[in-house]
Each structure stands twice: as structure tokens, then as C-alpha cells.
Design a protein around this motif. Structure first.
Motif, PDB file in Angstrom:
ATOM      1  N   THR A  82      18.908  22.637  11.382  1.00  0.00           N
ATOM      2  CA  THR A  82      19.111  23.705  12.355  1.00  0.00           C
ATOM      3  C   THR A  82      17.818  24.025  13.085  1.00  0.00           C
ATOM      4  OG1 THR A  82      20.924  24.650  11.070  1.00  0.00           O
ATOM      5  CG2 THR A  82      19.823  26.113  12.626  1.00  0.00           C
ATOM      6  N   SER A 101      27.215  24.401  12.326  1.00  0.00           N
ATOM      7  CA  SER A 101      26.075  24.700  11.441  1.00  0.00           C
ATOM      8  C   SER A 101      26.025  26.170  11.058  1.00  0.00           C
ATOM      9  CB  SER A 101      24.758  24.317  12.141  1.00  0.00           C
ATOM     10  OG  SER A 101      24.749  22.965  12.500  1.00  0.00           O
ATOM     11  N   HIS A 102      26.814  26.998  11.732  1.00  0.00           N
ATOM     12  CA  HIS A 102      26.750  28.446  11.533  1.00  0.00           C
ATOM     13  C   HIS A 102      28.059  28.924  10.912  1.00  0.00           C
ATOM     14  CE1 HIS A 102      23.056  28.722  13.951  1.00  0.00           C
ATOM     15  NE2 HIS A 102      23.617  27.775  14.665  1.00  0.00           N
ATOM     16  N   TYR A 146      26.935  22.431  17.607  1.00  0.00           N
ATOM     17  CA  TYR A 146      26.044  23.194  16.724  1.00  0.00           C
ATOM     18  C   TYR A 146      26.778  24.352  16.056  1.00  0.00           C
ATOM     19  CZ  TYR A 146      22.317  20.640  19.085  1.00  0.00           C
ATOM     20  OH  TYR A 146      21.519  19.644  19.588  1.00  0.00           O
ATOM     21  N   LYS A 152      19.228  31.044  12.810  1.00  0.00           N
ATOM     22  CA  LYS A 152      20.593  30.813  12.326  1.00  0.00           C
ATOM     23  C   LYS A 152      21.598  31.778  12.950  1.00  0.00           C
ATOM     24  CE  LYS A 152      19.663  28.928   7.711  1.00  0.00           C
ATOM     25  NZ  LYS A 152      19.860  29.169   6.263  1.00  0.00           N
TER      26      LYS A 152
END
Length: 862
Positions: A751, A410-411, A407, A715
């Protein structure tokens, strides 16, 4: 920790040298040399036959996390594999460095076996022949992967390379040596890879003269002057620009070579004539003026005549793609028993968030390592000395898996922010070129800037100008009229339609927009995935003409055939915009569009700007927020939520309040929008609030609490990680409900869905807040598995007097009855008995409002 605790920790490991060789790595960012050796001896006494491998560093990597001012100890117990270590000198008794060939042979004789797979290697910076040494290792023991680098300390910086750092074991330490550990064995398997983010540009050039670590000439021309002309004269006042534009060797084109620029030092200032190795360089340059200050560029290792160079730069998208590729290779390695990770100090100095971001993918693994001054990396099967790299080796004897965190990819917001310095420099140069202030600028500078822009200002996949290009056009070309175009229901497409259909629809959408913009003379930008923008300067196109064209394009995009998926593109025209107000104006208008359920809007970016009194109040509120953060005055209040079946308080909603220095309490309506507009203030408030609520309820069995979260929170890596860690550690995770604010612009469903799934996996619950306030609610219901729906308070307040509001509540209640989803309905703002009576008639599960409970900092029993 104390030696007693350390001894207890080692006892718990139950290490047995009879079962296999043991490697104990020590990377310390706190110990002096004598202290480090003492620690190594203590550990050696605890595990007498272990191989101790120690280095100093400026920061450690432990369990995949970057940590300052600590020491990490990593233990590897082999089964059939063998470990051999050696601490060898890198200088002769006469002060001359050991020649690279001889050093390679010494290493080979000391530790290399016929089946050595990985060589962990650390040197100290005094040995400037590190690049040549690593290159020659490829021929002395081919096929052996190397990882490691130059030991450093917290004193290191990029403006001056210091002779800092040491290596050590239980027998002593040195700042003029090399420490190696060879891991060998038939059953041992290892894989090494790296990430840099380097983009090579420009033509190849050859080093034609050097002085130790200084490059004197390239293609027969003064190297420092050529570098300055290529980057611009600003380099004289901003030497840090050299960090943005490194060289690469042509035979390792994605490994950067950093040079430092100076114009106020002489060669004799840099190279002490009394040092043996430097005397050879002086003898090789008898006619060189070494006493006068001059422009110089120096690397952190000896450079060689004949090596081919190219120019390069490092940028965010390449950092991301390099790390994705690295992660895929590491994730697929089967014998993942131990992970070594090393990152360069230069990397964190150029991109401050880079190291933490790329490590976050491994934060649940046993990755251990440190920050170096330069790394040894395995590049396409060959070992090389690298700068500004993130290198990873994974090794094992038996199949094993690690807990990774994909993950992380995604950031990437922090990396984009880091890239602004590079873009800012290009803005400055481009502005001067446009204004012809640099009419006589070197062709190399113009070509260099253009080459940088081709990568930085265009989307990689579709070669369309990107967000950075839009900002440059707004800033430099007067593009003050921008139409934002987006398609928000793409997550639902993934559920219903095939990848081929989605891809065809996307390409058709993109093609239509690009063709239309080109036909009308506008500029189009690809901001992210389905998010586009079309821009134009107002002095060339009337607003009415621009709006009419955008309406026409929207109609064309609505038209579809059975070959494509029907899409609903949202158009928002922002007029009179600047780089500073565009994002805020668009975000505000999107919320308004969602509230009104409209798909086309025109907004003047400067409308709604604050008057003087409002500005004063805004700054006052910023001070209140800062005071509350600094003085622990972020206060959780709690409002009970009434169970309409049992006539009791079922759980509590946590509500944020702030208190100023005079004891005045502020409600969210007065400070939350201000905090959101400053971003980091909101992040700080949110983290404090979440931590306090968890602290209040984590040990309680019979009371539940809900916590409000927006997309910015979801986020935010720090916030999400804290929530995950906290839920995993509390006794009753089901007592924590996370309310997702529907009235915020949810722009990343992947997300959001991943977050919701993880919360449920950890035992927590999800609620959708403000349900009924915006057009995207059905999308939320389709995409998100929620445990609660909270009806928007504006509907509940009017339900007695407004038939439409009552019908909406009836509709929501009826949907629940016919739906297979086990979801509970909450109505907020229940302020009187009439509202409650109507809600009871509709079978609403829970009621929240002043009729039952007022927000309070105190809860009975909590």
C-alpha cells in the motif's frame, strides 16, 4: 440543478437521434411522483426521440459513488444498437396481480427482439410475484440478461416492508407497474455479474406451507419456530438478527433471501382481507387461525411451496472475495462503454460500509445506478430475483476502457469492523454454551453456531484459527498470554526472489510455527499473511516457560538452508492481555522495539496504564480535540526549511496546532497520541489539516509545503482520495511534499509503495521523516523512491557533543554521495550555529530549526 442548467448540459452532449437510439435513465432520491414526471417530460422535449427510463430510489450511484438526496441522469447513445422501452401494468383492473407468465409475455411482446442482449427491469414492491416473474423470464426469452430490481424510497426499512417506490417516464408514473428497457443489436455485447458475500451452511429443507410472503412451515414444522430455535431465543428481543442469518434457495445458493421475524402480529394484521390477491390465500387456508398473534417470518416476495432452502450468513471475507471475482470479470470485458450498477438497501443496513467500499473500485468509471429494495441478477446464466446483492452489467458496441480503482481491495478495514456484530452474537451464544446455560439448547442452534465459526474463525487458505478466533479465546477461554510474530521485510523479497522461493519460505515458516505450537500445547493464529500469534492461558503455562519456548521458536526460524529465503521474524510477548488492551500494547511495544533495534521483547499489557490524573488529562484532551474539530480550531502552523546553498527558505513544513475555547494553543505532543488512540479523532484532525494546507497553497506558484502522513493516513481511503484529487487539480503539484513518518509501524509496504508511486505520477514529492530513528530505515530506502530524507532531530541535537550522532550524519551524507539516487538531505532541530556549522561541513542540503525559523500561522505572501 435548474432547468436552464440542465438544458445547457444536454446541449453540450450534442445528442443526435439520427445517429442511433438514446436511453436516458433517471434515478431520483429527491423527487415526488409529479416532479419526477415533469422532469422526464422536460428532458423528453430536449431530446424528443429519446427513451426515458425513470425510477425512485433511496440513494443514487453516480460515477461509481454512493450519493444521498440527489437525482442522477445517465445518457447512453447507441450506434447500431436499438432501444425499446415500455411501462406496463402489473395489476389487472379487478386488483389481481398479472400472472407471471402473462407479464413475461407482455414484456416480450413490448420490447424483446431476437438479438436483445440486456433487459433493464424495474418493478414496484406491490407486485409480490417478482421472484416467479423473473424465473419465468428465463424460458420466455432465454439468453437475455436482466438487471434492475424493486424501486424504493427513503422510507424503506428492514423492520417493515413498505409499499413505497414508483417508476415513471414522460407519460406518467405508477406504483403498480413495471418499466423495462431492452437493448438489442448484433454488435451489442453485454456481461452481467454480482457479489453477495453469502456463505451457505447446514442441511437442505423444503417449504411445505406458505401464506403470500410468509413461510408457515418447513419440512412440516412451524417455520418461525424453527428459525428462532436455530438462531436462538435472543431473536425475540433482537429481531434484527434475522438480517445476519438469511436463507438461500438451494438452486441459487449464494443469493440471500431475507426474512423478518415478528411475534406480536397476526396474519390478518399483515394481509388485508380486502386485497384481491390476499383473499386467495385466505381461501387456501380455511382452518388457519389468522387472528391470533403468533411468530411469523416473512420475505419481500411471494414464496412457493416446494422450494428448497438452506441457512446462510454474510461475512466480510466472502464479501471481499466475491467483489474481487466480480471486478476481475468486469475489468476484462472489452466493450466497456456503459456500466449499470445496483445495490440493495439491505446491504447497507447490515454492513454500513459495504456499499461504499465495493463501489470504490468503480469510482473513476461511468457506473450509474441506484439503491434498490431487491435486485434482478444474472446468476450462472439464469436471471433471478436477489436480495442483498451488488449487481453490475457492462455493455457496449465498440471496444472501450473504463478507469477502475483496483486499490480499493487493499482497504478492507471497514468491512472487518462491520463484521463485529456477527462475531459478537457468536461470542454471546458460545459463552452460554461453554457455561452450559444452553445445555438443553436445540442441536440445530449448536450445529449452526459451529458451522458459522468454521468459516468466521479460521483463515480460508490454511485452515488456521484467525484473529477473530484469538479474540474469542481471549474473551471466553482466558488466553491472556499472546506472542505476536511477524516478518516485516516481505516487500523486499518480491524484488529479489522468485514467487516459488517466496512461497516455499512462507510454507516452511508457517509449518514450523504450527508444528511447534502443537507440540507445546499452545494455540496458533494466522492474523494476516506473515503475521502470526501464539496464545495460551497463564494459569496453565508459566511466563518464563512461555518466553523460553518463544525464544526457541525464534532461533529455529532463524535457521535456514539454501532452499529458503533467510527471514528475520520479530517476536513480541504480551502478558496479562485482554481484547481491549492487546492491540494498543503491541503497537506501543513495536515502536519501542524499532527504536531499540531489537527482535524479541516481553511486555506486560497493563504496564504504563494511566493514573487518575493522567486519565483526567486524557479526557480533557479528548474534549479539546472535539472542540477544535467542531469549531474550526485545527490550526496549520508553518516552519521554514532553510536551503544551505542559497541561504534562503526553500519550503515550509506544515505543523498542526489546536486551540481550545479559552484561546490556549496546544502542540502535537499533548494531543496527537490521544487522537491516535481514538482512531476516528485522529482521522478527523488529519483530514482537516490536509484540506487546510491544500487550500492555503493550491494557488501559489513559488512556495512549497510539506505535509506529515502516517500509515493510518495512507490506509485511509478518504484521505488518500482527497490527496489524489487535490494533486490532480492544482497548478503546481510539485509544490506539495508528503513526509512519511518513519517512527510509525509501517506494516503494509504494498500500500505504501502504491501511494508513493501515485504521488510521483501526479507530480508530488515524497520525504521520509525521522530518518535514523529506527532499524527499518534501510528497508525504506530500498523500497521507496523518496525525494527527501529528514534526519531525526534527536541525532541532530546531539551531533556537536556526541561523536556517534555526528558519525551517523556523516554516514548519511556519505551514502548520498556514492548513491545514484537523487535525494536531498534535511536536518531538523537545528537550534544553534554550532550545529549548523557541523551540518555545513557534512554538505547537508537543508536545515530546519529555531536557528532559522519558528513555527507560525503566518507566512509572507501566503
Amino acid at each position: 440543478m435548474s432547468k436552464a442548467r440542465l438544458e445547457e448540459s444536454f446541449k453540450q452532449l450534442m445528442l443526435d437521434p439520427q445517429k442511433g437510439d438514446i436511453l436516458i435513465r433517471i434515478h431520483t432520491a429527491i423527487h415526488l411522483e409529479e416532479e419526477a414526471v415533469d422532469l422526464a417530460r422536460f428532458i423528453s422535449n430536449l431530446v424528443p426521440q429519446a427513451h426515458i427510463f425513470g425510477t425512485s430510489t433511496s440513494a443514487i450511484i453516480s460515477w461509481g459513488k454512493l450519493i444521498q438526496n440527489q437525482c442522477v441522469i445517465s445518457v447512453t447513445q447507441m450506434n447500431g444498437g436499438r432501444i425499446r422501452t415500455a411501462l406496463l401494468p402489473t395489476f389487472e383492473e379487478d386488483g389481481m396481480p398479472v400472472y407471471p407468465d402473462l407479464l413475461c409475455q407482455n414484456v416480450k411482446d413490448a420490447v424483446i427482439d431476437r438479438d436483445t442482449k440486456l433487459l433493464l427491469t424495474f418493478l414496484t414492491r406491490k407486485y409480490l410475484g417478482v421472484y416467479n416473474f423473473v424465473e419465468k423470464c428465463n424460458s420466455h426469452f432465454p439468453g437475455v440478461q436482466m438487471i434492475g430490481g424493486l424501486a424504493n424510497t427513503s422510507e424503506i426499512n428492514l423492520k417493515r416492508f413498505l409499499d413505497s417506490g414508483f417508476v415513471f417516464n414522460e407519460n406518467g408514473s405508477t406504483n403498480k407497474g413495471i418499466l423495462v428497457a431492452a437493448i438489442s443489436g448484433e454488435g451489442v455485447e453485454s456481461y452481467s455479474s454480482y457479489a453477495t458475500g453469502v456463505q451457505t451452511i447446514g442441511d437442505e429443507a423444503e417449504i411445505t406451507d406458505t401464506f403470500g410472503t410468509c413461510i408457515l412451515s418447513i419440512d412440516g414444522r412451524d417455520a418461525a419456530e424453527e428459525f428462532r430455535i436455530g438462531v436462538g431465543d435472543e431473536l425475540k428481543n433482537r429481531p434484527e438478527l434475522t438480517n445476519l442469518f438469511p436463507y438461500v434457495y438451494s438452486d441459487a445458493s449464494d443469493i440471500p433471501i431475507f426474512v423478518r421475524f415478528s411475534d406480536d402480529r397476526s396474519i390478518s394484521d399483515i394481509f388485508d382481507k380486502s386485497v384481491a390477491i390476499n383473499r386467495l390465500a385466505y381461501e387456501a387456508h380455511p382452518y388457519l387461525n389468522t387472528e391470533t398473534n403468533r411468530e411469523l417470518i416473512c420475505a419481500n416476495h411471494n414464496v412457493r411451496v416446494g422450494k428448497k432452502l438452506r441457512r446462510a450468513f454474510i461475512y466480510d471475507r466472502k464479501v471481499i472475495s466475491d467483489n474481487r471475482s466480480l471486478f476481475r470479470r468486469i475489468e476484462n470485458f472489452e466493450k466497456a462503454e456503459t456500466i449499470f450498477g445496483y445495490s440493495c438497501i439491505t446491504r447497507s443496513m447490515i454492513y454500513s460500509n459495504c456499499v461504499k467500499w465495493e463501489l470504490s473500485a468503480y469510482e473513476n468509471s461511468n457506473m450509474c445506478g441506484c439503491i434498490t429494495e431487491g435486485q434482478i441478477a444474472n446468476v450462472n446464466g439464469r436471471n433471478t430475483f436477489a436480495n442483498c446483492s451488488f449487481v453490475v452489467s457492462i455493455i457496449g458496441e465498440e471496444p472501450a476502457t473504463q478507469m477502475y480503482n483496483p486499490y480499493a481491495f487493499s482497504h478492507t478495514d471497514t468491512l472487518v469492523a462491520d463484521n463485529r456484530e456477527l462475531l459478537g452474537y457468536l461470542y454471546d451464544v458460545e459463552k452460554k454454551l461453554i457455561q452450559k446455560e444452553h445445555a438443553a439448547a436445540a442441536d440445530s442452534l449448536k450445529a449452526f453456531v459451529r458451522d458459522c465459526e468454521l468459516k468466521l474463525l479460521y483463515s480460508e487458505r490454511d485452515e488456521i484459527p484467525n484473529a477473530a478466533a484469538m479474540n474469542m479465546d481471549i474473551q471466553l477461554k482466558g488466553y491472556d498470554r499472546i506472542c505476536m510474530i511477524n516478518v516485516f521485510d516481505t516487500a523486499d523479497m518480491n524484488v529479489v526472489f522468485s514467487e516459488k522461493q517466496r512461497d516455499l519460505t512462507y510454507k516452511n515458516y508457517l509449518s514450523k510455527c504450527v508444528s511447534f505450537a502443537k507440540q507445546k500445547g499452545y494455540t496458533i493464529y494466522l492474523l494476516k499473511d506473515w503475521h502470526l500469534a501464539i496464545g495460551a492461558p497463564s494459569y496453565m503455562f508459566a511466563l518464563s516457560e512461555f518466553v523460553n519456548d518463544m525464544e526457541q521458536l525464534q532461533r529455529e526460524l532463524f535457521e535456514t538452508t539454501e532452499d529458503y529465503i533467510a527471514i528475520v521474524p520479530i517476536f513480541c510477548v504480551i502478558d496479562d492481555c485482554t481484547m481491549d488492551n492487546l492491540e494498543q500494547a503491541y503497537s506501543s511495544e513495536r515502536i519501542e522495539m524499532a527504536r531499540k533495534n531489537i527482535q524479541f521483547s516481553v511486555r506486560d499489557a497493563k504496564s504504563g496504564q494511566l493514573d487518575e490524573d493522567s486519565i483526567r488529562e486524557r479526557y480533557h484532551m479528548v474534549n479539546v480535540i472535539n472542540y477544535a474539530i467542531a469549531h474550526d480550531k485545527v490550526l496549520p502552523y508553518f516552519q521554514g526549511i532553510h536551503d544551505n546553498r542559497t541561504d534562503t527558505i526553500h519550503h515550509y513544513e506544515s505543523l498542526m496546532r489546536l486551540m481550545d475555547e479559552n484561546g490556549k494553543v496546544y502542540y502535537p505532543g499533548s494531543f496527537l497520541d490521544v487522537a491516535r488512540s481514538y482512531g476516528l479523532l485522529y482521522d478527523s484532525l488529519s483530514k482537516i489539516m490536509i484540506k487546510k494546507v491544500f487550500g492555503r497553497f493550491s494557488g501559489i506558484e513559488d512556495k512549497s509545503v510539506s505535509i506529515n502522513l502516517g500509515m493510518r493516513d495512507i490506509k485511509n481511503r478518504d484521505v488518500v482520495d482527497f490527496i489524489y484529487d487535490s494533486l490532480a487539480s492544482v497548478s503546481h503539484p510539485e509544490n506539495f511534499v508528503f513526509e512519511i513518518l518513519e517512527n510509525e509501524d509501517i506494516d503494509d509496504y504494498d500500500t505504501l509503495v502504491a501511494f508513493v508511486d501515485k504521488i510521483h505520477e501526479l507530480g508530488g514529492q515524497i520525504s521520509i521523516d525521522d530518518f535514523g530513528s529506527g532499524f527499518s530505515n534501510l528497508q525504506h530506502i530500498a523500497s521507496i523512491h523518496s525525494d527527501y530524507l529528514k534526519i531525526d532531530g534527536s541525532i541532530v541535537r546531539r551531533c556537536v557533543d556526541d561523536e556517534q550522532s555526528a558519525n551517523l550524519i556523516a554516514l548519511i551524507s556519505g551514502w548520498k554521495k556514492i548513491s545514484a539516487r537523487k535525494v536531498q538531505i534535511i536536518a531538523e532541530f537545528v537550534e544553534n550555529a554550532e550545529i549548523q556549522e557541523l551540518l555545513m561541513g557534512f554538505g547537508i542540503d537543508y536545515s530546519q530549526g529555531y536557528l532559522f525559523s519558528k513555527p507560525s500561522p503566518d507566512i509572507e505572501g501566503v
